[in-house]
Motif scaffolding. Sequence first.
Motif, PDB file in Angstrom:
ATOM      1  N   SER A 184      -3.105  28.557  18.490  1.00 17.49           N
ATOM      2  CA  SER A 184      -3.363  27.295  17.817  1.00 17.49           C
ATOM      3  C   SER A 184      -4.706  26.477  17.920  1.00 17.49           C
ATOM      4  N   GLY A 185      -5.846  27.537  18.102  1.00 15.07           N
ATOM      5  CA  GLY A 185      -7.028  27.004  18.069  1.00 15.07           C
ATOM      6  C   GLY A 185      -7.770  27.083  19.246  1.00 15.07           C
ATOM      7  N   ILE A 186      -7.123  27.091  20.591  1.00 13.07           N
ATOM      8  CA  ILE A 186      -7.668  26.985  21.914  1.00 13.07           C
ATOM      9  C   ILE A 186      -7.461  28.222  22.628  1.00 13.07           C
ATOM     10  N   VAL A 187      -8.777  28.882  23.319  1.00 12.23           N
ATOM     11  CA  VAL A 187      -8.610  29.656  24.167  1.00 12.23           C
ATOM     12  C   VAL A 187      -8.273  29.395  25.640  1.00 12.23           C
ATOM     13  N   GLY A 188      -7.228  30.072  25.955  1.00  8.83           N
ATOM     14  CA  GLY A 188      -6.860  29.746  27.438  1.00  8.83           C
ATOM     15  C   GLY A 188      -6.049  31.002  28.214  1.00  8.83           C
ATOM     16  N   LEU A 189      -5.201  30.645  28.908  1.00  9.91           N
ATOM     17  CA  LEU A 189      -4.839  31.472  29.824  1.00  9.91           C
ATOM     18  C   LEU A 189      -3.666  32.253  29.224  1.00  9.91           C
ATOM     19  N   TYR A 322       3.118  29.342  14.540  1.00  9.84           N
ATOM     20  CA  TYR A 322       2.650  28.907  16.087  1.00  9.84           C
ATOM     21  C   TYR A 322       3.414  29.532  16.929  1.00  9.84           C
ATOM     22  N   ASP A 323       3.265  29.903  18.177  1.00  7.25           N
ATOM     23  CA  ASP A 323       4.116  30.080  19.258  1.00  7.25           C
ATOM     24  C   ASP A 323       4.047  28.751  20.182  1.00  7.25           C
ATOM     25  N   ARG A 325       3.278  28.486  23.408  1.00  6.77           N
ATOM     26  CA  ARG A 325       2.547  29.001  24.487  1.00  6.77           C
ATOM     27  C   ARG A 325       1.129  28.459  24.638  1.00  6.77           C
ATOM     28  N   GLY A 326       0.450  28.660  25.775  1.00  8.05           N
ATOM     29  CA  GLY A 326      -1.056  28.345  25.992  1.00  8.05           C
ATOM     30  C   GLY A 326      -1.172  26.842  26.179  1.00  8.05           C
ATOM     31  N   SER A 327      -2.455  26.449  26.336  1.00  9.60           N
ATOM     32  CA  SER A 327      -2.834  25.132  26.265  1.00  9.60           C
ATOM     33  C   SER A 327      -2.525  24.171  25.381  1.00  9.60           C
ATOM     34  N   ARG A 328      -1.997  24.649  24.343  1.00  8.47           N
ATOM     35  CA  ARG A 328      -1.526  23.610  23.061  1.00  8.47           C
ATOM     36  C   ARG A 328      -0.173  24.591  22.450  1.00  8.47           C
ATOM     37  N   PRO A 329       0.667  24.495  23.097  1.00 11.50           N
ATOM     38  CA  PRO A 329       1.927  25.065  22.581  1.00 11.50           C
ATOM     39  C   PRO A 329       2.576  24.291  21.498  1.00 11.50           C
ATOM     40  N   ILE A 330       3.161  25.137  20.403  1.00 11.18           N
ATOM     41  CA  ILE A 330       3.451  24.226  19.288  1.00 11.18           C
ATOM     42  C   ILE A 330       5.021  24.998  19.143  1.00 11.18           C
ATOM     43  N   ALA A 331       6.099  24.116  19.243  1.00 11.33           N
ATOM     44  CA  ALA A 331       7.493  24.648  19.130  1.00 11.33           C
ATOM     45  C   ALA A 331       8.071  24.669  17.857  1.00 11.33           C
ATOM     46  N   ASN A 332       9.157  25.299  17.361  1.00 12.47           N
ATOM     47  CA  ASN A 332       9.828  25.367  16.113  1.00 12.47           C
ATOM     48  C   ASN A 332       8.975  25.456  14.938  1.00 12.47           C
ATOM     49  N   ALA A 333       7.862  26.230  15.118  1.00 15.08           N
ATOM     50  CA  ALA A 333       6.944  26.411  14.122  1.00 15.08           C
ATOM     51  C   ALA A 333       7.711  27.686  13.148  1.00 15.08           C
ATOM     52  N   LYS A 334       8.020  27.287  11.719  1.00 15.45           N
ATOM     53  CA  LYS A 334       8.294  28.157  10.783  1.00 15.45           C
ATOM     54  C   LYS A 334       7.332  29.148  10.291  1.00 15.45           C
ATOM     55  N   ASP A 335       7.756  30.383  10.152  1.00 15.68           N
ATOM     56  CA  ASP A 335       6.699  31.320   9.395  1.00 15.68           C
ATOM     57  C   ASP A 335       6.795  31.193   7.644  1.00 15.68           C
ATOM     58  N   PHE A 348      -4.196  25.469   9.397  1.00 14.28           N
ATOM     59  CA  PHE A 348      -4.366  25.980  10.787  1.00 14.28           C
ATOM     60  C   PHE A 348      -5.851  25.007  10.916  1.00 14.28           C
ATOM     61  N   PRO A 349      -5.622  24.614  12.195  1.00  9.69           N
ATOM     62  CA  PRO A 349      -4.701  24.590  13.444  1.00  9.69           C
ATOM     63  C   PRO A 349      -3.817  23.193  13.504  1.00  9.69           C
ATOM     64  N   ASP A 350      -3.867  22.456  12.442  1.00 12.57           N
ATOM     65  CA  ASP A 350      -3.345  21.121  12.418  1.00 12.57           C
ATOM     66  C   ASP A 350      -2.100  20.842  11.754  1.00 12.57           C
ATOM     67  N   PHE A 351      -1.628  21.835  10.986  1.00 10.81           N
ATOM     68  CA  PHE A 351      -0.524  21.817  10.322  1.00 10.81           C
ATOM     69  C   PHE A 351       0.439  23.046  10.303  1.00 10.81           C
ATOM     70  N   SER A 352       1.719  22.830  10.371  1.00 15.13           N
ATOM     71  CA  SER A 352       2.623  24.014  10.336  1.00 15.13           C
ATOM     72  C   SER A 352       3.620  23.763   8.918  1.00 15.13           C
ATOM     73  N   SER A 353       3.532  24.591   8.160  1.00 17.64           N
ATOM     74  CA  SER A 353       4.480  24.579   6.964  1.00 17.64           C
ATOM     75  C   SER A 353       3.961  23.254   6.165  1.00 17.64           C
ATOM     76  N   GLY A 354       3.071  22.771   6.215  1.00 19.11           N
ATOM     77  CA  GLY A 354       2.492  21.739   5.474  1.00 19.11           C
ATOM     78  C   GLY A 354       2.949  20.297   6.073  1.00 19.11           C
TER      79      GLY A 354
END
Length: 533
Positions: A184-189, A322-323, A325-335, A348-354
């Motif tokens: 989601s735009g952030i490099v992390g663990l 989005y998944d 997971r990570g530093s900026r986890p985004i839940a319930n994001a549809k394909d 990307f990285p600030d909208f999901s399905s509009g």
Amino acid sequence: MIQIKQLLRTPSNLFVLVCFATCCFACAIPHTSVPTGIYPKIPQKIPAPDASAAIVPEGYKVEIFMKDLIWPTSIEFDESGNVYVAEAGYVYGDLVAPTPIFKISLDGTIVRFAEGFIGPVTDLLWHNDLLYVSHKGKISTVSQAGNITDIITDLPSYGDHQNNGMSIGPDGKLYFGQGTVTNSGIVGLDNVYPYVWLMLYPEEHDIPAKDIKLTNESFLTPQANNVLARQGNLLSFGSNLTYAVTSLFNRNKNTSLLVRTRGFNAFGEKSKTIKGQVKSSGTILRANLDGSGLEVYAWGLRNPFGVVWGADGQLYVTDNGYDARGSRPIANAKDNIFQIKQDAWYGFPDFSSGIPVTDPQFRSQRGSKIEFLMKAHPELDMPWMTRPANSATAKFDFSTNDSFGFQGHIFLAEFGSGTPATGEANFSGYSVVRIDPATKQAQAFLSTRATEQELESGAVAGPRRPVEAKFSRNGEALYIVDIGVIGFDLAGAGPFPSPAPGTGVIWRITKTGNNAAAPPGNLSPMPPKANSN
């Protein structure tokens, strides 16, 4: 002194480094930092593929075209009736498998047509007597004589996602999808587990197609390099590998335990103005057939995987959400499925399905409130259709022949959920769906008789994880590329991906009674040639 990038992008050296890195990470990161729980383990005995375990509508039949494949990802056809099948050479948990492309003649003869690509191989495309191959960081062509020519190189494909599906446009140019480096735009663990690449390519990060300015949003993360550097005395290497590992773990002198990272920056960096580039992340790129004239066609996607020009003159693209997971986890994001417009931006990285990711529906139990990364947003283009979260929409094709039926309908492969690596459990996919473009209604076309647990573990004889639906050149047969069994084992700092090589299958679906000319079924690839050295 050997160049680090050259060293790391050599498959044999990469294998050693990955083994080292995975071992170190398992020692360094506690269980509480990754998802824990009980996950279906791969069964000790995986059922043999069986067409009778597949479910298709009445009037259609399923057969096994090929079996015993190691991570097949694409199938293609030439004008003479030959079939080409690619093995990926990479899946999570198996990073250095071989990358052969098999050629299957009408009589069922199988030969190794080409090999030596950088995994994963994600797509094949036959055009003008050349086989185009999309593989990690490159688009290459293979002549009928088997000669390989790299026509596009240095794509930003050394992160979570790579360059993907290809299609020839009405303008005669080559179009292909380029995935993002991060979730989601952030490099992390999360780019250490389970993706590994942060240790091998620490300078990688998402690259926008146009100049952008960032907000003040940044993320505090444990200093991965310092943690891993402290594990460096566990193993010893030859001088070249020692140099590379030391350089990776000491690329900066930051000795702090925590670092801050902003979007579109390498790990631990915080620039707020980011220059756009042509070889950018989350884009549809196009080029002349020889690779020249590369340009951005559209941007703001996350992982545009299936890329197909329809008979209606529209460019259709599947995009994975989005998944959590990570530093900026985004839940319930549809394909999503998009009709791509030139120069459009897709969020990307600030909208999901509009929808803005700041909406409460995307808040993950594993993260804090989500804020925008970009200071200003271009005009947003909306999805043509959405699919369930974590269904992992993959490659697709249009029916073009009334003898098969459903002419003009989309047949879409959906890989299936990647829980727990993708975050919260969300069971969907594992099938091929048929979509009527007129109504945007989706119905299952190919599935398997199994429980959710059996599908997740791979304990099924029918289709497991479809990654491509592709019609034969005459449109009379639908081929389904099933990558095989990929599960998870809870071990060490896990759960870790636990794939089962040799479980890949190509399924073939035809109308009952249709006996069109095609290679025979139930084929198995030739074993590798013995080494004469």
